[in-house]
Design a protein around this motif. Structure first.
Motif, PDB file in Angstrom:
ATOM      1  N   ARG A 235       0.823  -1.209   0.000  1.00 18.11           N
ATOM      2  CA  ARG A 235       0.000   0.000   0.000  1.00 18.11           C
ATOM      3  C   ARG A 235       0.859   1.262   0.000  1.00 18.11           C
ATOM      4  O   ARG A 235       0.579   2.227  -0.725  1.00 18.11           O
ATOM      5  N   ASP A 236       1.938   1.264   0.807  1.00 18.27           N
ATOM      6  CA  ASP A 236       2.699   2.490   1.009  1.00 18.27           C
ATOM      7  C   ASP A 236       3.875   2.664   0.050  1.00 18.27           C
ATOM      8  O   ASP A 236       4.304   3.787  -0.205  1.00 18.27           O
ATOM      9  N   ILE A 237       4.418   1.572  -0.464  1.00 18.18           N
ATOM     10  CA  ILE A 237       5.649   1.664  -1.255  1.00 18.18           C
ATOM     11  C   ILE A 237       5.416   1.421  -2.738  1.00 18.18           C
ATOM     12  O   ILE A 237       6.160   1.923  -3.582  1.00 18.18           O
ATOM     13  N   LEU A 238       4.369   0.664  -3.081  1.00 21.18           N
ATOM     14  CA  LEU A 238       4.165   0.306  -4.485  1.00 21.18           C
ATOM     15  C   LEU A 238       3.726   1.530  -5.284  1.00 21.18           C
ATOM     16  O   LEU A 238       2.573   1.942  -5.245  1.00 21.18           O
ATOM     17  N   THR A 239       4.664   2.113  -5.995  1.00 20.65           N
ATOM     18  CA  THR A 239       4.387   3.249  -6.870  1.00 20.65           C
ATOM     19  C   THR A 239       4.879   2.899  -8.268  1.00 20.65           C
ATOM     20  O   THR A 239       5.359   1.787  -8.518  1.00 20.65           O
ATOM     21  N   GLU A 240       4.783   3.878  -9.177  1.00 20.72           N
ATOM     22  CA  GLU A 240       5.225   3.642 -10.547  1.00 20.72           C
ATOM     23  C   GLU A 240       6.717   3.336 -10.623  1.00 20.72           C
ATOM     24  O   GLU A 240       7.192   2.754 -11.599  1.00 20.72           O
ATOM     25  N   SER A 241       7.480   3.725  -9.576  1.00 26.33           N
ATOM     26  CA  SER A 241       8.926   3.457  -9.597  1.00 26.33           C
ATOM     27  C   SER A 241       9.248   1.992  -9.317  1.00 26.33           C
ATOM     28  O   SER A 241      10.356   1.526  -9.602  1.00 26.33           O
ATOM     29  N   VAL A 242       8.288   1.256  -8.734  1.00 30.27           N
ATOM     30  CA  VAL A 242       8.488  -0.179  -8.477  1.00 30.27           C
ATOM     31  C   VAL A 242       7.978  -0.957  -9.683  1.00 30.27           C
ATOM     32  O   VAL A 242       6.777  -0.993  -9.952  1.00 30.27           O
ATOM     33  N   GLU A 243       8.893  -1.544 -10.407  1.00 33.40           N
ATOM     34  CA  GLU A 243       8.531  -2.220 -11.651  1.00 33.40           C
ATOM     35  C   GLU A 243       8.130  -3.675 -11.455  1.00 33.40           C
ATOM     36  O   GLU A 243       7.380  -4.225 -12.257  1.00 33.40           O
ATOM     37  N   ARG A 244       8.634  -4.291 -10.386  1.00 34.74           N
ATOM     38  CA  ARG A 244       8.416  -5.735 -10.257  1.00 34.74           C
ATOM     39  C   ARG A 244       8.297  -6.148  -8.804  1.00 34.74           C
ATOM     40  O   ARG A 244       8.967  -5.598  -7.926  1.00 34.74           O
ATOM     41  N   ILE A 245       7.403  -7.111  -8.544  1.00 33.16           N
ATOM     42  CA  ILE A 245       7.287  -7.761  -7.237  1.00 33.16           C
ATOM     43  C   ILE A 245       7.612  -9.233  -7.437  1.00 33.16           C
ATOM     44  O   ILE A 245       7.060  -9.880  -8.333  1.00 33.16           O
ATOM     45  N   VAL A 246       8.521  -9.754  -6.617  1.00 35.92           N
ATOM     46  CA  VAL A 246       8.890 -11.170  -6.707  1.00 35.92           C
ATOM     47  C   VAL A 246       8.569 -11.826  -5.368  1.00 35.92           C
ATOM     48  O   VAL A 246       9.056 -11.386  -4.320  1.00 35.92           O
ATOM     49  N   VAL A 247       7.754 -12.884  -5.388  1.00 40.11           N
ATOM     50  CA  VAL A 247       7.283 -13.558  -4.173  1.00 40.11           C
ATOM     51  C   VAL A 247       7.612 -15.046  -4.275  1.00 40.11           C
ATOM     52  O   VAL A 247       7.482 -15.642  -5.348  1.00 40.11           O
ATOM     53  N   ASP A 248       8.004 -15.643  -3.152  1.00 40.52           N
ATOM     54  CA  ASP A 248       8.386 -17.056  -3.189  1.00 40.52           C
ATOM     55  C   ASP A 248       7.353 -17.989  -2.562  1.00 40.52           C
ATOM     56  O   ASP A 248       7.636 -19.159  -2.310  1.00 40.52           O
ATOM     57  N   PHE A 249       6.138 -17.483  -2.303  1.00 39.64           N
ATOM     58  CA  PHE A 249       5.118 -18.288  -1.622  1.00 39.64           C
ATOM     59  C   PHE A 249       3.784 -18.057  -2.324  1.00 39.64           C
ATOM     60  O   PHE A 249       3.289 -16.929  -2.367  1.00 39.64           O
ATOM     61  N   LYS A 250       3.202 -19.129  -2.886  1.00 41.45           N
ATOM     62  CA  LYS A 250       2.002 -18.991  -3.728  1.00 41.45           C
ATOM     63  C   LYS A 250       0.824 -18.340  -2.999  1.00 41.45           C
ATOM     64  O   LYS A 250       0.175 -17.426  -3.553  1.00 41.45           O
ATOM     65  N   PRO A 251       0.466 -18.747  -1.770  1.00 39.81           N
ATOM     66  CA  PRO A 251      -0.648 -18.073  -1.087  1.00 39.81           C
ATOM     67  C   PRO A 251      -0.418 -16.570  -0.915  1.00 39.81           C
ATOM     68  O   PRO A 251      -1.342 -15.773  -1.049  1.00 39.81           O
ATOM     69  N   GLU A 252       0.835 -16.170  -0.625  1.00 42.88           N
ATOM     70  CA  GLU A 252       1.145 -14.746  -0.481  1.00 42.88           C
ATOM     71  C   GLU A 252       1.036 -14.044  -1.827  1.00 42.88           C
ATOM     72  O   GLU A 252       0.550 -12.911  -1.918  1.00 42.88           O
ATOM     73  N   TYR A 253       1.476 -14.718  -2.864  1.00 44.33           N
ATOM     74  CA  TYR A 253       1.348 -14.189  -4.229  1.00 44.33           C
ATOM     75  C   TYR A 253      -0.124 -13.899  -4.538  1.00 44.33           C
ATOM     76  O   TYR A 253      -0.470 -12.826  -5.033  1.00 44.33           O
ATOM     77  N   ASP A 254      -0.994 -14.852  -4.227  1.00 44.96           N
ATOM     78  CA  ASP A 254      -2.432 -14.679  -4.501  1.00 44.96           C
ATOM     79  C   ASP A 254      -3.020 -13.532  -3.675  1.00 44.96           C
ATOM     80  O   ASP A 254      -3.859 -12.768  -4.172  1.00 44.96           O
ATOM     81  N   ARG A 255      -2.594 -13.395  -2.399  1.00 44.89           N
ATOM     82  CA  ARG A 255      -3.095 -12.323  -1.541  1.00 44.89           C
ATOM     83  C   ARG A 255      -2.709 -10.951  -2.091  1.00 44.89           C
ATOM     84  O   ARG A 255      -3.503 -10.002  -2.067  1.00 44.89           O
TER      85      ARG A 255
END
Length: 503
Positions: A235-255
């Motif tokens: 919510r607080d950090i994801l702006t246009e400057s963040v191009e990619r999110i990488v997650v290693d846990f499928k349930p967290e990815y879905d959330r």
């Protein structure tokens, strides 16, 4: 290179790293047993009012009572209205902060022991201190921060364009409900009225739910939990400057996908599920940087280094030339080391999440122009830091005093604990010092000991010293008091520990 969020989630811990230009800039950690509580809202009960400190302690159901300062109190019985009408003054807030109110009424007129009130955590319990709380509730959204107890509209100072500030203020003034207030966050710059209205409706509904729960609950009790660390960071950090999110846990990815589609449907981003065998933080080279951030000494590329010492309320940073000898004159060498240290210090403050009072001891510079260069570089280096900082000019001694807003524990305090051997001092008494303490104690004890034989039990390394370099001290005691002293080494002893007994 664009910024990235790398998220490592297990059943017991979530770690989130913000990577800027290929280097970890911020680290967030939340453990399942110790959830972050900043932003949580409680119904509390005043247990003690301290007129001398103009503060109160409030029981909110945590292990330690929370601390409530007078400026963070408003009177539910219409007294708060008088503050807003002229008996108190408001300061323009920074992003995410409430207006600072300086009431004329002492705290003993606002609160009484046993009184119940709604409060929110503004600072985590840090060290030996309980949580800092405020009665000025704020509910942060993606674009707005809702302040239901304050009739005020503020714009983030990071939005510098005056026309844009006026546009956003006009929209919020027009759509906001009466009585409540809002702070427009930096991410709102350039956003449409529709985006702001959507956030406003969500936040006002959330406040209605809080009020309903408060009326039904008894004190002390938790009324509202803020988002978990992943949702809060997104919510607080994801702006246009963040191009990619990488997650290693499928349930967290879905959330995360669900959260963004619900609250930030217009956000353009790339999210990937990491499924390689190599741990995700190892893959991105983050574990080495985290270990480095726990160290006391940080080397600079030139061969200089900085030393970081953290106490409960103050952090001292010392800059040294180390192995760097320069190529020209001493002043140039010092300036280059200080300028290199500035970048590293700003980086370490963010990564380690150091806050409170910070004293930086730069290497002394003779020329005023060089001191000005270092100060300007430091101001520029902390601009990317979202935590509020305040920097004073370099003193004649080469010291810089600054403050950095702190709302949660540093990663050093979160990931480490005081050494059980030295009890957090960072040092132990030398073996020679322990030997001399033993001699003094023997002199005291031997006056009262009637037997002719004494057993001295010590740490093995202290025993070696007593048999060797300090043997003369024991022999003098044996001769003076006419008693035989036997030294016994015990591996389980602390280096400073010893026992004297009749054998």
């Amino acid at each position: 290179m664009g910024n990235e969020l790398v998220i490592n989630t297990t059943s017991h811990e979530t770690r989130i790293a913000l990577i800027e230009n290929g280097t970890i800039a911020e680290l967030y950690i939340e453990r399942s047993r110790v959830k972050g509580i900043v932003g949580n809202i409680y119904k509390g009960r005043v247990i003690r009012v301290l007129p001398g400190m103009q503060a109160a302690f409030v029981d909110i159901g945590l292990e330690k009572a929370a601390f409530l300062y007078v400026a963070d109190v408003f009177d539910a019985m219409d007294e708060y209205e008088s503050f807003m009408d002229g008996n108190g003054k408001k300061d323009e807030p920074a992003e995410g902060e409430e207006p600072v109110i300086h009431p004329l009424h002492p705290i003993e007129e606002l609160l009484q022991e046993g009184q119940e009130l709604l409060v929110q955590i503004s600072k985590e319990p840090i060290g030996t201190k309980g949580a800092r709380i405020t009665a000025h509730i704020s509910l942060p959204g993606r674009h707005l921060v809702y302040m239901p107890t304050v009739d005020h509209v503020g714009i983030s100072r990071r939005i510098e364009d005056e026309a844009e500030r006026e546009r956003l203020k006009e929209i919020v003034d027009r759509i906001k409900p009466p009585g409540g207030g809002f702070i427009v966050r930096t991410v709102s710059e350039g956003k449409s009225e529709e985006d702001l209205v959507s956030d406003l409706h969500y936040l006002t509904k959330l406040w209605d739910e809080v009020v309903k729960r408060k009326d039904k609950a008894s004190a002390p009790s938790l009324i509202h939990s803020d988002l978990d660390v992943t949702q809060k960071v997104v919510r607080d950090i994801l702006t246009e400057s963040v191009e990619r999110i990488v997650v290693d846990f499928k349930p967290e990815y879905d959330r995360i996908v669900q959260f963004i589609s619900t609250f930030m449907p217009k956000m353009k981003y790339s999210i990937e599920l990491y499924d390689e065998e190599e741990p995700i933080f190892d893959h991105f080279g983050l574990e080495v940087e985290i270990s480095r951030a726990l160290g006391r000494k940080v080397w600079l590329k030139s061969g200089g280094y900085i030393i970081i010492e953290q106490t409960e309320a103050l952090t001292a940073i010392d800059v040294n030339t180390g192995r760097f000898v320069g190529k020209h004159n001493l002043e140039d060498t010092i300036l280059k080391t200080n300028l290199e240290a500035v970048k590293e210090i700003a980086y370490q403050l963010r990564l380690r999440n150091l806050g409170g009072i910070i004293i930086i001891d730069f290497i002394d510079m003779e020329k005023e122009v060089n001191r000005e260069k270092v100060f300007t570089a430091l101001e520029e280096a902390v601009k990317s830091d979202k935590s509020k900082t305040n920097i004073l000019k370099i003193s004649e001694l080469g010291l810089v005093e600054m403050t950095r807003k702190r709302v949660r524990e540093s990663i050093g305090r979160m990931m480490c604990e005081p050494c059980p051997y030295c009890e957090g001092r960072g040092y132990v008494k030398s073996k020679t010092t322990v030997c001399h303490e033993i001699f003094r104690e023997l002199r005291r004890e031997m006056l009262d000991i009637r037997g002719s034989k004494i057993m001295l039990t010590v740490h093995p390394q202290v025993a070696d010293l007593l048999y060797d370099e300090e043997r003369r001290g024991l022999e003098e005691l044996e001769k003076n008091f006419k008693k035989r002293i036997t030294v016994r080494a015990k591996p389980g002893f602390h280096q400073e520990q010893f026992e004297i007994a009749i054998s």
